[in-house]
Design a protein around this motif. Sequence first.
Motif, PDB file in Angstrom:
ATOM      1  N   THR A  15       0.836  -1.201   0.000  1.00 44.81           N
ATOM      2  CA  THR A  15       0.000   0.000   0.000  1.00 44.81           C
ATOM      3  C   THR A  15       0.868   1.248   0.000  1.00 44.81           C
ATOM      4  N   THR A  19       1.172   4.435  -2.882  1.00 47.35           N
ATOM      5  CA  THR A  19       0.613   5.712  -2.429  1.00 47.35           C
ATOM      6  C   THR A  19       0.473   6.728  -3.560  1.00 47.35           C
ATOM      7  N   LEU A  22      -2.561   5.762  -5.554  1.00 47.86           N
ATOM      8  CA  LEU A  22      -3.778   6.013  -4.789  1.00 47.86           C
ATOM      9  C   LEU A  22      -4.089   7.511  -4.745  1.00 47.86           C
TER      10      LEU A  22
END
Length: 142
Positions: A15, A19, A22
């Motif tokens: 994740t 980043t 996202l």
Amino acid sequence: MFFARTPEKTDMQDTTLRTPQLAAWLAGTDIGLLELRTPEGTLRLGRQGDEIVELPDEEAEPELLNIHAPSLGVFLQSHPMATTSLVRIGQRVEAGQIVGLLKIGPLLLPVTAPQAGIVDNIHADDATAVGYGAPLFDLHPL
């Protein structure tokens, strides 16, 4: 056919590596805050002006907002002509929404939510006399 994937310790690392991707996806929406939680940590992305930035993790709960009686009177959780309460604990309310009433003689004075939030507690019982400034509700701000 779909297979469920069990979380692994690398999920938070994956994740974090994603980043920028996202953030780019978030920029194309009207979403103000994206929060991803895993057992290994939390990633928070939010808007600051026109940019999407990583925000610090907020462990502490936001403080409750107290809604006080704007006058003395008899607190009513519902309109005298209605059978249901205006709000319940756990209900989301919007800014300016009527959450209760104060009966002052024949007058019904609305008690409104000062901002959007979730009703956490109702302090006064229905049909109870309250004084000016008496706490009526606790609200978790949104």
